[in-house]
Design a protein around this motif. Structure first.
Motif, PDB file in Angstrom:
ATOM      1  N   GLY A  32       0.813  -1.209   0.000  1.00 52.03           N
ATOM      2  CA  GLY A  32       0.000   0.000   0.000  1.00 52.03           C
ATOM      3  C   GLY A  32       0.846   1.259   0.000  1.00 52.03           C
ATOM      4  O   GLY A  32       0.550   2.232  -0.703  1.00 52.03           O
ATOM      5  N   LEU A  33       1.914   1.257   0.791  1.00 50.42           N
ATOM      6  CA  LEU A  33       2.834   2.398   0.795  1.00 50.42           C
ATOM      7  C   LEU A  33       3.455   2.604  -0.582  1.00 50.42           C
ATOM      8  O   LEU A  33       3.593   3.744  -1.063  1.00 50.42           O
ATOM      9  CB  LEU A  33       3.941   2.181   1.827  1.00 50.42           C
ATOM     10  N   GLU A  34       3.845   1.501  -1.240  1.00 51.44           N
ATOM     11  CA  GLU A  34       4.468   1.622  -2.566  1.00 51.44           C
ATOM     12  C   GLU A  34       3.483   2.116  -3.605  1.00 51.44           C
ATOM     13  O   GLU A  34       3.836   2.933  -4.468  1.00 51.44           O
ATOM     14  CB  GLU A  34       5.035   0.256  -2.982  1.00 51.44           C
ATOM     15  N   MET A  35       2.255   1.641  -3.559  1.00 46.97           N
ATOM     16  CA  MET A  35       1.234   2.128  -4.495  1.00 46.97           C
ATOM     17  C   MET A  35       1.054   3.633  -4.363  1.00 46.97           C
ATOM     18  O   MET A  35       1.032   4.377  -5.355  1.00 46.97           O
ATOM     19  CB  MET A  35      -0.099   1.417  -4.236  1.00 46.97           C
ATOM     20  N   SER A  36       0.929   4.091  -3.142  1.00 44.55           N
ATOM     21  CA  SER A  36       0.720   5.511  -2.898  1.00 44.55           C
ATOM     22  C   SER A  36       1.941   6.335  -3.307  1.00 44.55           C
ATOM     23  O   SER A  36       1.815   7.416  -3.877  1.00 44.55           O
ATOM     24  CB  SER A  36       0.396   5.724  -1.417  1.00 44.55           C
ATOM     25  N   MET A  37       3.138   5.804  -3.019  1.00 46.97           N
ATOM     26  CA  MET A  37       4.361   6.545  -3.339  1.00 46.97           C
ATOM     27  C   MET A  37       4.579   6.654  -4.843  1.00 46.97           C
ATOM     28  O   MET A  37       4.887   7.723  -5.366  1.00 46.97           O
ATOM     29  CB  MET A  37       5.553   5.854  -2.671  1.00 46.97           C
ATOM     30  N   LEU A  38       4.414   5.549  -5.575  1.00 48.44           N
ATOM     31  CA  LEU A  38       4.644   5.574  -7.016  1.00 48.44           C
ATOM     32  C   LEU A  38       3.579   6.387  -7.754  1.00 48.44           C
ATOM     33  O   LEU A  38       3.870   7.048  -8.755  1.00 48.44           O
ATOM     34  CB  LEU A  38       4.688   4.142  -7.559  1.00 48.44           C
ATOM     35  N   ALA A  39       2.346   6.343  -7.258  1.00 50.10           N
ATOM     36  CA  ALA A  39       1.264   7.050  -7.944  1.00 50.10           C
ATOM     37  C   ALA A  39       1.360   8.565  -7.792  1.00 50.10           C
ATOM     38  O   ALA A  39       0.866   9.307  -8.645  1.00 50.10           O
ATOM     39  CB  ALA A  39      -0.093   6.552  -7.439  1.00 50.10           C
ATOM     40  N   ILE A  40       1.990   9.032  -6.710  1.00 49.86           N
ATOM     41  CA  ILE A  40       2.045  10.476  -6.496  1.00 49.86           C
ATOM     42  C   ILE A  40       3.156  11.133  -7.321  1.00 49.86           C
ATOM     43  O   ILE A  40       3.156  12.370  -7.482  1.00 49.86           O
ATOM     44  CB  ILE A  40       2.223  10.799  -5.005  1.00 49.86           C
ATOM     45  N   ILE A  41       4.080  10.356  -7.881  1.00 52.60           N
ATOM     46  CA  ILE A  41       5.161  10.944  -8.678  1.00 52.60           C
ATOM     47  C   ILE A  41       4.625  11.740  -9.868  1.00 52.60           C
ATOM     48  O   ILE A  41       5.040  12.890 -10.088  1.00 52.60           O
ATOM     49  CB  ILE A  41       6.142   9.852  -9.144  1.00 52.60           C
TER      50      ILE A  41
END
Length: 347
Positions: A32-41
């Protein structure tokens, strides 16, 4: 950006954080952290220019490093216990690794250097998402392990954030950097109380999000990026001057506004747990935060910045940037203190 693509990206950001909040499985938390981090780029690079690209790169490198440290802690925990959950038998050094990763993701001292630079380099609404929603998932993990946190690292990081959030914002002239240091200063209150009363940290987070959202939307409507441009707000949006004054005083924690409630309750909680020095330090450094809020109030409300005669006609021009949620946000940011007896009864 295409509307469909933007919708999918924002949905991924929100779903990723919700997965982290609701999961008990460590791999799902990390995913979940990775999804949120990659999507905000892509959101950070919404305005395609070298500065936003640099800010997004800095954000990606720091967050990727924190994710690797968190994944290492998860794998070591599985190697020791054979389970994908944190347990009371989990080794102390694993909790320390998790705490370091969360401090990097939250921008706590001494891993705070990326927060002002990234916030300054991205658009205003992207900065709003970065300083509000992106804090939820790491704080949810910290809430999950609150009773196993390192009793040395957490107070030390909170005290460092106290001084950096206060002193760092004094010499800033850019509004987004001021709000970034304000975020660092508010994170200290949440982290300091997490070991003693995690639910109080959630109260502080909710109020912080309301206050920061109100301020960012005000800055977005006024199209202000620095204190010098903020001083011309009386020409562009005279009505927003008084509301901005209220929001800034509430951010500083001035009674009887809403921002005073979490600070008051956290100081009481720290005092009950014999953390007198920390409570005193945080209270004193809050005056430094209130100083650079007062500087903005003075610049926007109590001075008339020298302008050309053409600037005086801006009051007759209609501002096309409307936001229907600004009024309820201002009400919540300023008038929620009477709810404090109800809130106090919940703790």
């Amino acid at each position: 950006m295409n509307i469909l693509a933007l919708t999918i990206i924002l949905l991924t950001i929100f779903v990723g954080s919700i997965i982290t909040i609701l999961s008990n499985h460590l791999i799902l938390m990390w995913a979940g952290l990775e999804m949120s981090m990659l999507a905000i780029i892509p959101v950070l690079m919404f305005n395609s220019n070298p500065r936003s690209t640099e800010a997004a790169t800095k954000y990606f490198l720091i967050q990727a490093t924190a994710s690797m440290i968190l994944l290492l802690a998860i794998i070591l925990n599985y190697h020791d216990l054979g389970i994908w959950q944190f347990h009371h038998n989990t080794q102390f050094y694993i909790y320390s690794l998790v705490l370091i990763a969360l401090m990097m993701k939250l921008g706590l001292a001494p891993f705070h250097f990326w927060v002002p630079e990234v916030t300054q380099g991205v658009p205003i609404l992207s900065g709003l998402l970065l300083l509000t929603w992106q804090k939820i998932a790491p704080l949810a993990i910290m809430f999950h392990i609150s009773y196993y946190l390192n009793t040395t690292m957490v107070p030390l990081s909170a005290l460092m954030s106290v001084f950096i959030g206060g002193w760092g914002g004094l010499n800033q002239t850019q509004l987004r950097k001021i709000l970034a240091y304000s975020s660092i200063a508010h994170m200290r209150w949440m982290v300091a109380v997490t070991m003693y009363n995690p639910t109080m940290m959630l109260l502080n987070l909710v109020i912080y999000m309301f206050l920061t959202t109100s301020m960012f939307i005000t800055v977005y409507i006024c199209t202000s990026t620095s204190i010098s441009s903020f001083t011309k707000m009386w020409n562009k949006s005279p009505l927003l001057i008084s509301t901005t004054l209220i929001i800034l005083m509430s951010l500083g924690g001035l009674p009887p506004l809403t921002g005073f409630l979490p600070k008051w309750m956290i100081i009481i909680e720290l005092t009950k747990n014999n953390c007198i020095f920390m409570a005193l330090s945080m209270t004193m450094m809050a005056l430094l935060n209130f100083y650079f809020y007062t500087r903005l109030i003075y610049a926007s409300s109590m001075t008339a910045f020298p302008t050309s005669n053409n600037m005086k006609t801006n009051t007759h021009h209609q501002n096309n940037k409307k936001h229907p949620f600004l009024s309820p946000l201002i009400i919540i940011s300023s008038l929620a203190l009477p709810l404090s007896p109800l809130v106090s009864s919940l703790y």
